[in-house]
Design an enzyme around this catalytic site. Structure first.
Site, mmCIF file in Angstrom:
data_model
loop_
_atom_site.group_PDB
_atom_site.id
_atom_site.type_symbol
_atom_site.label_atom_id
_atom_site.label_comp_id
_atom_site.label_asym_id
_atom_site.label_seq_id
_atom_site.Cartn_x
_atom_site.Cartn_y
_atom_site.Cartn_z
ATOM 1 C CB VAL A 9 31.567 30.229 42.401
ATOM 2 C CG1 VAL A 9 31.077 31.674 42.453
ATOM 3 C CG2 VAL A 9 30.748 29.369 43.355
ATOM 4 C CG HIS A 17 27.903 30.686 45.302
ATOM 5 N ND1 HIS A 17 28.465 30.917 46.536
ATOM 6 C CD2 HIS A 17 27.912 31.866 44.649
ATOM 7 C CE1 HIS A 17 28.806 32.192 46.623
ATOM 8 N NE2 HIS A 17 28.479 32.791 45.492
HETATM 9 N N1 GUN Z 1 27.717 33.362 39.277
HETATM 10 C C1 GUN Z 1 26.791 34.301 39.444
HETATM 11 N N2 GUN Z 1 25.817 33.850 40.192
HETATM 12 C C2 GUN Z 1 26.157 32.572 40.494
HETATM 13 C C3 GUN Z 1 25.518 31.579 41.241
HETATM 14 O O1 GUN Z 1 24.440 31.794 41.798
HETATM 15 N N3 GUN Z 1 26.130 30.381 41.313
HETATM 16 C C4 GUN Z 1 27.317 30.130 40.718
HETATM 17 N N4 GUN Z 1 27.846 28.906 40.820
HETATM 18 N N5 GUN Z 1 27.967 31.048 40.038
HETATM 19 C C5 GUN Z 1 27.346 32.259 39.932
#
Ligand code: GUN
Length: 173
Positions: free
Chosen positions: A120, A67
């Site tokens: 996240v 992420h």
């Molecule tokens: N929440 C929704 N999409 C994302 C993402 O792409 N990265 C992170 N860190 N949180 C998220």
């Protein structure tokens, strides 16, 4: 999109469609394709999430590391996935002022240093103030608890993305 359509997809199409339900982890869609047929979309979701739950801790942390940071460098550079871009924009993270951006960058860096993976959060269920508040609060959680929380957020993001895929096609039908 009904479940017959999902069950009729060949491997390539399935991974194209569902490969980013879990951010930048197409391997998860690739792994569950062979578990067709699914009885409904919830069943598909159950298989995706069961795959995550069955991974060793290193694999679960690997998913989190796929992420991008919220309001991070990739957002500035325009290199996010389409889904992440939409979610971060929806939470107001594309319109932070310089001070807010700096504060989030500091908190993101502290979080990454403490846990070894990025913060996240299901951005679509949040807004810019809540993102900062949550990040500051979760920084103090015990690592084992934080891993569980973060994976819970991955599943919330995945659930919303799956619902989008279903809804988008119904709107076209
Ligand atoms: N929440 C929704 N999409 C994302 C993402 O792409 N990265 C992170 N860190 N949180 C998220």
């Amino acid at each position: 999109m009904d479940i017959e359509k999902v069950n009729s997809m060949d491997f390539g199409e399935f991974v194209d469609v569902f490969g980013n339900v879990i951010e930048r982890c197409p391997l998860i869609a690739a792994a569950v394709w062979s578990q067709r047929p699914f009885s409904d979309l919830e069943d598909l979701e159950k298989h995706l999430f069961a795959f995550i739950d069955a991974l060793p801790q290193s694999g679960q942390e690997g998913i989190l590391r796929c992420h991008p940071d919220l309001a991070g460098r990739e957002l500035q550079r325009g290199t996010l996935s389409a889904e992440s871009q939409r979610e971060q924009r929806g939470a107001g993270l594309t319109s932070l002022d310089a001070d807010e951006r700096l504060r989030l960058a500091e908190l993101n860096a502290q979080y990454r240093a403490r846990f070894g993976f990025p913060f996240v959060l299901a951005a679509r269920l949040s807004d810019r103030a809540a993102v900062q508040r949550e990040l500051a609060a979760r920084l103090h959680c015990p690592p084992a608890q934080e891993l569980r929380t973060a994976l819970g957020e991955v599943k919330k993001i995945g659930h919303l993305r799956l619902a989008d895929l279903l809804g988008a096609d119904q709107a076209r039908a």
